[in-house]
Design a protein around this motif. Structure first.
Motif, PDB file in Angstrom:
ATOM      1  N   THR A  65      70.297  54.905  53.764  1.00 14.44           N
ATOM      2  CA  THR A  65      70.598  54.366  52.437  1.00 14.44           C
ATOM      3  C   THR A  65      69.491  54.769  51.480  1.00 14.44           C
ATOM      4  O   THR A  65      68.401  55.180  51.887  1.00 14.44           O
ATOM      5  N   TYR A  66      69.783  54.619  50.192  1.00 13.91           N
ATOM      6  CA  TYR A  66      68.762  54.815  49.157  1.00 13.91           C
ATOM      7  C   TYR A  66      68.956  53.724  48.113  1.00 13.91           C
ATOM      8  O   TYR A  66      70.002  53.078  48.038  1.00 13.91           O
ATOM      9  N   VAL A  67      67.934  53.520  47.316  1.00 18.98           N
ATOM     10  CA  VAL A  67      67.991  52.503  46.258  1.00 18.98           C
ATOM     11  C   VAL A  67      68.309  53.234  44.953  1.00 18.98           C
ATOM     12  O   VAL A  67      67.568  54.129  44.539  1.00 18.98           O
ATOM     13  N   ASP A  68      69.394  52.831  44.305  1.00 20.69           N
ATOM     14  CA  ASP A  68      69.799  53.506  43.070  1.00 20.69           C
ATOM     15  C   ASP A  68      69.098  52.877  41.867  1.00 20.69           C
ATOM     16  O   ASP A  68      68.251  51.994  42.007  1.00 20.69           O
TER      17      ASP A  68
ATOM     18  N   ASP B 216      70.124  50.788  39.755  1.00 21.84           N
ATOM     19  CA  ASP B 216      70.432  49.361  39.596  1.00 21.84           C
ATOM     20  C   ASP B 216      69.784  48.526  40.693  1.00 21.84           C
ATOM     21  O   ASP B 216      70.144  47.356  40.856  1.00 21.84           O
TER      22      ASP B 216
ATOM     23  N   GLN C 157      76.223  57.581  57.610  1.00 20.68           N
ATOM     24  CA  GLN C 157      76.677  56.302  58.143  1.00 20.68           C
ATOM     25  C   GLN C 157      76.179  56.129  59.580  1.00 20.68           C
ATOM     26  O   GLN C 157      75.714  55.057  59.949  1.00 20.68           O
TER      27      GLN C 157
ATOM     28  N   GLY D 189      70.252  48.698  43.792  1.00 15.55           N
ATOM     29  CA  GLY D 189      71.193  48.421  44.865  1.00 15.55           C
ATOM     30  C   GLY D 189      71.129  49.521  45.930  1.00 15.55           C
ATOM     31  O   GLY D 189      70.789  50.670  45.648  1.00 15.55           O
ATOM     32  N   LYS D 190      71.454  49.146  47.183  1.00 14.92           N
ATOM     33  CA  LYS D 190      71.452  50.131  48.263  1.00 14.92           C
ATOM     34  C   LYS D 190      72.775  50.883  48.257  1.00 14.92           C
ATOM     35  O   LYS D 190      73.841  50.280  48.188  1.00 14.92           O
ATOM     36  N   LYS D 191      72.669  52.190  48.342  1.00 13.95           N
ATOM     37  CA  LYS D 191      73.850  53.060  48.366  1.00 13.95           C
ATOM     38  C   LYS D 191      73.766  54.006  49.556  1.00 13.95           C
ATOM     39  O   LYS D 191      72.675  54.354  50.020  1.00 13.95           O
ATOM     40  N   ARG D 192      74.916  54.410  50.030  1.00 17.01           N
ATOM     41  CA  ARG D 192      74.989  55.389  51.130  1.00 17.01           C
ATOM     42  C   ARG D 192      75.037  56.791  50.520  1.00 17.01           C
ATOM     43  O   ARG D 192      75.904  57.064  49.694  1.00 17.01           O
ATOM     44  N   PRO D 193      74.128  57.678  50.917  1.00 15.95           N
ATOM     45  CA  PRO D 193      74.143  59.038  50.350  1.00 15.95           C
ATOM     46  C   PRO D 193      75.244  59.899  50.973  1.00 15.95           C
ATOM     47  O   PRO D 193      75.833  59.542  51.990  1.00 15.95           O
TER      48      PRO D 193
END
Length: 177
Positions: free
Chosen positions: A31-34, A36, A26, A38-42
């Motif tokens: 972030t990464y692209v999953d 779907d 954070q 969508g951007k996600k926080r690892p």
């Protein structure tokens, strides 16, 4: 999850622990692209191999049981005069064994070798004390060594190494015995 290791004293110590970190991703806006799109926080997993510098040195000291190899020993060589009072004539002036020991020490320190002169006791006691203190090298200086500009070297690991010049001692101190 902890990784436990045994040291030379047969004690078990926690060498490192992987840690799950929610804060750093954070803070660095990672972030990464999953799947779907969508951007996600690892979630970050990190470790320190030995945890801290203090823990590393503790493990190192315990592994060697204080009997360090030459390259890491705090005092690598002890220069020992046979006697403090023998006088040799050198270039027309009196030259004490102790003065020659200080010259040897100065040359070794100039080559990044931690050396120390030890005197004031009989030679066998000086040698015994150096062995008890686990000093890797001992250089004995007597009248013959002052006259020939050499030292008689004794290694705690290899025993008696014989007579050598200061340059040879410096070179061999920088190479493994």
């Amino acid at each position: 999850m902890d990784f436990i290791g045994k040291v030379s004293t047969s004690d078990c110590w926690n060498h490192y622990s992987p840690q799950v970190d929610f804060n750093l991703p954070q803070r660095f806006d990672i972030t990464y692209v999953d799947s779907d799109s969508g951007k996600k926080r690892p979630i970050m997993i990190h470790r320190a191999v030995l945890g801290s510098l203090e823990r590393f040195f503790r493990v190192l000291i315990e592994h060697y049981a204080g009997d360090f190899p030459l390259w890491i020993s705090p005092i690598q060589a002890r220069i020992l005069p046979v006697t403090d009072i023998y006088i040799s004539i050198r270039r027309g002036c009196a030259f004490l064994q102790l003065d020659y020991c200080k010259e040897v020490t100065r040359k070794m320190k100039a080559n990044s070798i931690q050396a120390k002169v030890c005197s004031g006791e009989r030679l066998p006691k000086l040698i015994r004390n150096a062995e008890k203190q686990k000093i890797p090298l001992m250089a004995v200086v007597g009248p013959r060594e002052v006259k020939t500009h050499t030292v008689t070297v004794r290694s705690r690991f290899s025993g008696e190494l014989g007579s050598m010049t200061i340059g040879d001692l410096v070179w061999s101190s920088q190479a493994p015995f």
